[in-house]
Every structure is written in C-alpha cells, then in structure tokens.
Design an enzyme around this catalytic site. Structure first.
Site, PDB file in Angstrom:
ATOM      1  N   HIS A  84      13.605-135.869 -73.410  1.00  0.00           N
ATOM      2  CA  HIS A  84      15.000-135.592 -73.753  1.00  0.00           C
ATOM      3  C   HIS A  84      15.687-136.845 -74.272  1.00  0.00           C
ATOM      4  O   HIS A  84      15.772-137.849 -73.575  1.00  0.00           O
ATOM      5  CB  HIS A  84      15.812-134.997 -72.595  1.00  0.00           C
ATOM      6  CG  HIS A  84      16.846-134.037 -73.104  1.00  0.00           C
ATOM      7  ND1 HIS A  84      17.987-134.459 -73.712  1.00  0.00           N
ATOM      8  CD2 HIS A  84      16.883-132.683 -73.138  1.00  0.00           C
ATOM      9  CE1 HIS A  84      18.680-133.404 -74.092  1.00  0.00           C
ATOM     10  NE2 HIS A  84      18.033-132.315 -73.778  1.00  0.00           N
ATOM     11  N   GLY A  85      16.118-136.745 -75.511  1.00  0.00           N
ATOM     12  CA  GLY A  85      16.871-137.839 -76.123  1.00  0.00           C
ATOM     13  C   GLY A  85      16.028-139.028 -76.562  1.00  0.00           C
ATOM     14  O   GLY A  85      16.569-140.035 -77.011  1.00  0.00           O
TER      15      GLY A  85
ATOM     16  N   HIS B  94      14.008-127.005 -83.366  1.00  0.00           N
ATOM     17  CA  HIS B  94      15.007-127.222 -84.416  1.00  0.00           C
ATOM     18  C   HIS B  94      14.594-126.663 -85.769  1.00  0.00           C
ATOM     19  O   HIS B  94      15.441-126.410 -86.618  1.00  0.00           O
ATOM     20  CB  HIS B  94      15.333-128.711 -84.542  1.00  0.00           C
ATOM     21  CG  HIS B  94      16.200-129.190 -83.412  1.00  0.00           C
ATOM     22  ND1 HIS B  94      17.124-128.389 -82.802  1.00  0.00           N
ATOM     23  CD2 HIS B  94      16.268-130.387 -82.795  1.00  0.00           C
ATOM     24  CE1 HIS B  94      17.725-129.068 -81.850  1.00  0.00           C
ATOM     25  NE2 HIS B  94      17.221-130.283 -81.813  1.00  0.00           N
TER      26      HIS B  94
ATOM     27  N   GLU C  79       8.920-123.825 -72.689  1.00  0.00           N
ATOM     28  CA  GLU C  79      10.089-124.215 -71.886  1.00  0.00           C
ATOM     29  C   GLU C  79      10.913-122.971 -71.647  1.00  0.00           C
ATOM     30  O   GLU C  79      11.123-122.174 -72.578  1.00  0.00           O
ATOM     31  CB  GLU C  79      10.918-125.173 -72.725  1.00  0.00           C
ATOM     32  CG  GLU C  79      11.170-126.490 -72.090  1.00  0.00           C
ATOM     33  CD  GLU C  79      12.045-127.327 -72.989  1.00  0.00           C
ATOM     34  OE1 GLU C  79      13.218-126.975 -73.171  1.00  0.00           O
ATOM     35  OE2 GLU C  79      11.538-128.301 -73.530  1.00  0.00           O
TER      36      GLU C  79
ATOM     37  N   ARG D  19      18.595-118.259 -79.563  1.00  0.00           N
ATOM     38  CA  ARG D  19      19.348-118.918 -80.637  1.00  0.00           C
ATOM     39  C   ARG D  19      18.445-119.587 -81.673  1.00  0.00           C
ATOM     40  O   ARG D  19      18.827-119.801 -82.790  1.00  0.00           O
ATOM     41  CB  ARG D  19      20.339-119.927 -80.067  1.00  0.00           C
ATOM     42  CG  ARG D  19      19.678-121.111 -79.429  1.00  0.00           C
ATOM     43  CD  ARG D  19      20.686-122.163 -79.060  1.00  0.00           C
ATOM     44  NE  ARG D  19      21.484-121.759 -77.915  1.00  0.00           N
ATOM     45  CZ  ARG D  19      22.139-122.637 -77.136  1.00  0.00           C
ATOM     46  NH1 ARG D  19      22.090-123.920 -77.438  1.00  0.00           N
ATOM     47  NH2 ARG D  19      22.816-122.225 -76.105  1.00  0.00           N
ATOM     48  N   HIS D  20      17.242-119.967 -81.256  1.00  0.00           N
ATOM     49  CA  HIS D  20      16.327-120.555 -82.253  1.00  0.00           C
ATOM     50  C   HIS D  20      14.949-119.889 -82.218  1.00  0.00           C
ATOM     51  O   HIS D  20      14.653-119.060 -83.059  1.00  0.00           O
ATOM     52  CB  HIS D  20      16.255-122.086 -82.167  1.00  0.00           C
ATOM     53  CG  HIS D  20      16.265-122.687 -80.776  1.00  0.00           C
ATOM     54  ND1 HIS D  20      15.414-122.294 -79.787  1.00  0.00           N
ATOM     55  CD2 HIS D  20      17.033-123.670 -80.234  1.00  0.00           C
ATOM     56  CE1 HIS D  20      15.639-123.011 -78.703  1.00  0.00           C
ATOM     57  NE2 HIS D  20      16.634-123.851 -78.932  1.00  0.00           N
TER      58      HIS D  20
ATOM     59  N   THR E 204      19.593-128.598 -73.398  1.00  0.00           N
ATOM     60  CA  THR E 204      19.469-128.659 -71.936  1.00  0.00           C
ATOM     61  C   THR E 204      20.258-129.869 -71.442  1.00  0.00           C
ATOM     62  O   THR E 204      20.021-130.990 -71.886  1.00  0.00           O
ATOM     63  CB  THR E 204      17.985-128.808 -71.537  1.00  0.00           C
ATOM     64  OG1 THR E 204      17.220-127.940 -72.363  1.00  0.00           O
ATOM     65  CG2 THR E 204      17.776-128.466 -70.087  1.00  0.00           C
TER      66      THR E 204
ATOM     67  N   ARG F  83      14.896-119.315 -75.402  1.00  0.00           N
ATOM     68  CA  ARG F  83      16.159-119.141 -74.674  1.00  0.00           C
ATOM     69  C   ARG F  83      16.501-117.661 -74.549  1.00  0.00           C
ATOM     70  O   ARG F  83      16.149-116.862 -75.409  1.00  0.00           O
ATOM     71  CB  ARG F  83      17.284-119.849 -75.427  1.00  0.00           C
ATOM     72  CG  ARG F  83      17.265-121.352 -75.236  1.00  0.00           C
ATOM     73  CD  ARG F  83      18.446-121.981 -75.933  1.00  0.00           C
ATOM     74  NE  ARG F  83      18.596-123.360 -75.544  1.00  0.00           N
ATOM     75  CZ  ARG F  83      19.368-123.777 -74.532  1.00  0.00           C
ATOM     76  NH1 ARG F  83      20.067-122.914 -73.836  1.00  0.00           N
ATOM     77  NH2 ARG F  83      19.441-125.053 -74.238  1.00  0.00           N
TER      78      ARG F  83
ATOM     79  N   GLU G 253       8.780-133.048 -65.257  1.00  0.00           N
ATOM     80  CA  GLU G 253       9.167-133.745 -66.495  1.00  0.00           C
ATOM     81  C   GLU G 253      10.451-134.482 -66.172  1.00  0.00           C
ATOM     82  O   GLU G 253      11.483-133.880 -65.847  1.00  0.00           O
ATOM     83  CB  GLU G 253       9.398-132.750 -67.636  1.00  0.00           C
ATOM     84  CG  GLU G 253       9.813-133.480 -68.919  1.00  0.00           C
ATOM     85  CD  GLU G 253      10.044-132.551 -70.112  1.00  0.00           C
ATOM     86  OE1 GLU G 253       9.412-131.486 -70.200  1.00  0.00           O
ATOM     87  OE2 GLU G 253      10.897-132.918 -70.950  1.00  0.00           O
TER      88      GLU G 253
ATOM     89  N   ASN H  90       8.539-130.865 -79.832  1.00  0.00           N
ATOM     90  CA  ASN H  90       9.343-129.658 -79.670  1.00  0.00           C
ATOM     91  C   ASN H  90       9.809-129.205 -81.059  1.00  0.00           C
ATOM     92  O   ASN H  90      10.475-129.965 -81.768  1.00  0.00           O
ATOM     93  CB  ASN H  90      10.545-130.000 -78.766  1.00  0.00           C
ATOM     94  CG  ASN H  90      11.453-128.814 -78.539  1.00  0.00           C
ATOM     95  OD1 ASN H  90      11.772-128.093 -79.476  1.00  0.00           O
ATOM     96  ND2 ASN H  90      11.891-128.618 -77.314  1.00  0.00           N
TER      97      ASN H  90
ATOM     98  N   HIS I  56      11.270-123.749 -76.651  1.00  0.00           N
ATOM     99  CA  HIS I  56      12.142-123.241 -75.589  1.00  0.00           C
ATOM    100  C   HIS I  56      12.593-121.845 -76.003  1.00  0.00           C
ATOM    101  O   HIS I  56      13.357-121.688 -76.956  1.00  0.00           O
ATOM    102  CB  HIS I  56      13.341-124.193 -75.449  1.00  0.00           C
ATOM    103  CG  HIS I  56      14.256-123.840 -74.316  1.00  0.00           C
ATOM    104  ND1 HIS I  56      15.294-124.657 -73.929  1.00  0.00           N
ATOM    105  CD2 HIS I  56      14.299-122.772 -73.481  1.00  0.00           C
ATOM    106  CE1 HIS I  56      15.927-124.110 -72.909  1.00  0.00           C
ATOM    107  NE2 HIS I  56      15.353-122.958 -72.634  1.00  0.00           N
TER     108      HIS I  56
HETATM  109  N1  PXP Z   1      12.357-131.790 -72.651  1.00  0.00           N
HETATM  110  C1  PXP Z   1      13.164-130.752 -72.336  1.00  0.00           C
HETATM  111  C2  PXP Z   1      12.994-130.117 -71.000  1.00  0.00           C
HETATM  112  C3  PXP Z   1      14.128-130.277 -73.245  1.00  0.00           C
HETATM  113  O1  PXP Z   1      14.936-129.262 -72.899  1.00  0.00           O
HETATM  114  C4  PXP Z   1      14.212-130.894 -74.511  1.00  0.00           C
HETATM  115  C5  PXP Z   1      15.219-130.377 -75.514  1.00  0.00           C
HETATM  116  O2  PXP Z   1      14.877-129.120 -75.938  1.00  0.00           O
HETATM  117  C6  PXP Z   1      13.345-131.951 -74.803  1.00  0.00           C
HETATM  118  C7  PXP Z   1      12.443-132.400 -73.848  1.00  0.00           C
HETATM  119  C8  PXP Z   1      13.373-132.660 -76.118  1.00  0.00           C
HETATM  120  O3  PXP Z   1      14.582-133.316 -76.249  1.00  0.00           O
HETATM  121  P1  PXP Z   1      14.995-133.946 -77.652  1.00  0.00           P
HETATM  122  O4  PXP Z   1      15.168-132.800 -78.607  1.00  0.00           O
HETATM  123  O5  PXP Z   1      16.261-134.654 -77.363  1.00  0.00           O
HETATM  124  O6  PXP Z   1      13.874-134.844 -78.063  1.00  0.00           O
END
Ligand code: PXP
Length: 389
Positions: free
Chosen positions: A343-344, A162, A222, A201-202, A253, A197, A303, A159, A195
């Site tokens: 995520h995370g 950032h 996304e 924002r990004h 998210t 949005r 997911e 992703n 993503h």
């Molecule tokens: N999957 C989804 C659906 C997300 O919204 C995000 C964050 O944008 C990620 C994965 C990736 O998460 P992270 O940035 O914490 O790796």
C-alpha cells in the site's frame, strides 16, 4: 561464524536493517571460506570514524570504512579465529550512496566487501598491482552476492485494479486487466493481485474468472468478508486471498483489518478457505496486537500495511513508521506467519522496505500503473523490480 554487530549512531542517522548487515557479513564469510571465524562490525557516525582515522592513519576527516586486522603485518591477517573489526561510517556511506544512486544497504554491502578484503590481507594502497587485484576480488565477491540475492529476492505482486478503473470510466472493453496481468508477468512480476469489491467499481467477476485461467504465477484475490464474495472465492479457488476491510465510500483501502476485534468472524472465514485449500493473508496495520490476533485465528500470511510510511509528511514521521514496519514484520516472521507488505509503495520509498528480509512479497498497484502511462507497463514493472534487489 558469529558476527558481532554494534551500532553507535545518532538518532538522525539513516535507519539500518541489522538483519541485512548480519546476513551479508555471514554470506561474505561463506564466500571467502572463513566460516570458522568471528567478524566484528561497528557502524558509527562521521565524528567517531574521523577520530579513528586521525589516531590510526594520521588522516584528517571522516572516511567511509576502516578495517583493523588483529594481526597486522602477517600474511593471513588472522589471530586465533578473530578476523578483526570493520568500522563503517553510516553518514558517509549514506552520502556516497545518494551520489551513486544506490540504496544505503547496497552501498554498505560494497563497504563490507572492501573492509573484509583488507582484513584478509589485501591493500590497494600498497601498489597499483595490489590495487588492481583487490578491485577485481571486490567485483567478484559483489557479483556472487548479487546472484545469491537475486535467487532469494523479495517478490513483486502487481495489483491491476487501476487498469479496470480506467476501463470502467468509459464502460467499454479496454484497457483489459487480463492483458495487463500477462504483461506484468512477462516483465518479471511473480504475482497478480485484484480486489473484487462489493460495488464492482473496477474489477468485475469476469476479469477474475479469466485471470484464474490465464495467470501463470500466483493470483491473489483481495476481498472484504462479505458472504457473496466469500462464496465467489470458494468457487474460484485463487492461489490465495487477502482479507481487507472494505468501505463503500473509500477511494482505496484505508487501514488494516481489525483482526483483534473480530476474531470469531475472521477465524470462520479462514476455516472455510482452509477447507478449500486457499491460504489466507490478513491485511493489518504494523501493530503487535493485530499480529498476535492474526496468528491466533490461523492466518497463513499477514500483509503489513505500509500506507502510513508512504504517506508520512516528514522524515521523522517516515522513520517512525518504517521502524513500526520493521518491528512488526520481524514479530510476525518470528511467530511463524509469512509476511507480505503493501500500500502506497512507490519508486522512491520502496528500497528500504524491499531490503527487509522478513518480507516475502510486496503488493504494488498505483505507482506502477501511474508510471506505465508514461513509460509503458513492461518498463514500469522492470524499473520497480530493479529497485527491489
Ligand atoms: N495491498 C492492499 C491490501 C491494497 O488494498 C492495495 C490497494 O488496492 C495495495 C496493496 C496496493 O496499494 P497501491 O495501489 O497503493 O500500490
């Protein structure tokens, strides 16, 4: 080639992925030409293996692996179609894995190989020559397993939001998420995620349009289910879309999509995407209700949200959350859904999730970009991929 897998482990033992052990054992039987044979594998704690070690080898204390052939002393070390038992102490294996800087599952693979070679008549304790032969065979089998694994390896989708966050902080042209996506792909990522949005924002519309033209692997868009964004996606035709809940004030998210609570709405978005040949993934919490609803509304993928696992504040909580992910991924996979997760996830918590064979792809952003600041994006992606084997 039945694999009889039994676990006799205390709750405090590291979590073991049964499917992984079973698949590895089956793979080993194939590689050694023993597909007609049965193999029993017993995963135990230190106390149990110490008892067996004392009883059968007259040695004190726990060991990592013991192999009990059913026809001890014979050349082929086989009785009927039973090869014998491999007993592994998961506690010793975990300690050894930690010392060697590998995952527990990687180390269990080595111990299975070692145990199986004993069952096939090899014994490193017999002579130095035997030890050399056995070591060579072990290395050959492990290399073959690794090659096969690499071919079946779970994919990494990066992703790049950032990168755009940093650019937008200055309101200028750099850094460019399109360039970042290319670097990620060159380093081995097999997908790019952005993503778009509602508040932009990004990632901006222009970024996604450029990415549509430049991404060589797979572009996963996304998005929330806002009409304007849906129209954008239908026009852009990404390789897939992932529907996520979107709140204006959230930093990222925050939770999975409540598919069960809005089936009609989500079903209609999926139907529109389907007409445009865009597969849909639903970002959901590891919850059976959401999995069943995702199946019902016609999603192609889910997911699984790994955020609670990643944010766990202690080991017990982490174990519980990991168990939820394992069970949810299995249920989704068995129901015919394709399974991604994200995520995370970071360099510390990824290995166990990457070892789940029901999951096809991991979506990772923050951890890779955070490391890229210090080591460069190419290396950050490569280091993550190395942990996913
Ligand atoms: N999957 C989804 C659906 C997300 O919204 C995000 C964050 O944008 C990620 C994965 C990736 O998460 P992270 O940035 O914490 O790796």
């Amino acid at each position: 080639m039945p694999i009889l897998l039994s676990l006799d482990l205390p709750i405090s033992s590291p979590q073991i992925n049964n499917a992984y052990i079973r698949n590895t054992a089956e793979q080993l039987l194939r590689l050694t030409g023993k597909t007609d044979y049965e193999l029993s594998i017993l995963l135990v704690a230190d106390t149990r293996i110490a008892d067996l070690n004392r009883l059968w080898r007259g040695k004190e204390g726990p060991t990592n692996v013991l192999a009990f052939s059913l026809t001890e002393g014979q050349d082929t070390a086989m009785a009927g179609n039973l090869l014998g038992d491999i007993v592994i102490s998961v506690e010793t294996a975990a300690r050894e894995a930690k010392r060697a800087g590998r995952t527990i599952h990687q180390h269990l693979t080595s111990l299975l190989v070692h145990g199986l070679l004993h069952l096939l008549g090899h014994d490193h304790e017999r002579s130095t020559g035997e030890a050399e032969i056995m070591l060579k065979k072990e290395q050959q089998l492990l290399a073959k397993i690794r090659t096969q694994r690499r071919l079946e390896m779970i994919r990494l989708a990066v992703n790049v939001d950032h990168v755009a966050t940093l650019r937008e902080a200055r309101g200028i042209k750099e850094p460019d998420p399109v360039l970042a996506a290319g670097i990620c792909e060159l380093a081995g990522a097999e997908g790019i995620v952005v993503h778009l949005r509602e508040d932009r924002r990004h990632i901006q519309d222009r970024d996604v349009r450029l990415l549509r033209q430049t991404v060589q692997t797979k572009l996963n868009l996304e998005m929330g289910a806002a009409p304007e964004i849906i129209d954008f996606a239908l026009d852009l035709k990404p390789d897939m879309v992932t529907l996520v809940p979107e709140k204006r004030k959230e930093l990222t998210t925050e939770g999975g999509l409540n598919v069960a609570g809005q089936q009609k709405k989500i079903k209609s978005v999926i139907a529109r995407m389907e007409k445009a040949a865009i597969p849909v993934s639903l970002f959901i919490d590891p919850d059976s209700r959401q999995i069943q609803a995702s199946k019902k509304v016609g999603a192609t993928y889910v997911e699984i949200h790994t955020g609670c696992y990643a944010d766990a504040e202690n080991e017990d909580e982490m174990e519980r959350e990991f168990e939820l992910i394992t069970t949810a991924a299995q249920e989704a996979y068995e129901s015919g859904l394709r399974v991604n997760a994200g995520h995370g996830l970071n360099y510390v918590n990824i290995s166990r999730v990457a070892a789940l064979e029901t999951i096809e792809e991991l979506s990772i952003g923050h951890a890779i970009m955070a490391r890229a600041i210090f080591v460069g994006l190419d290396q950050a992606v490569r280091e993550m991929l190395a942990l996913m084997i």
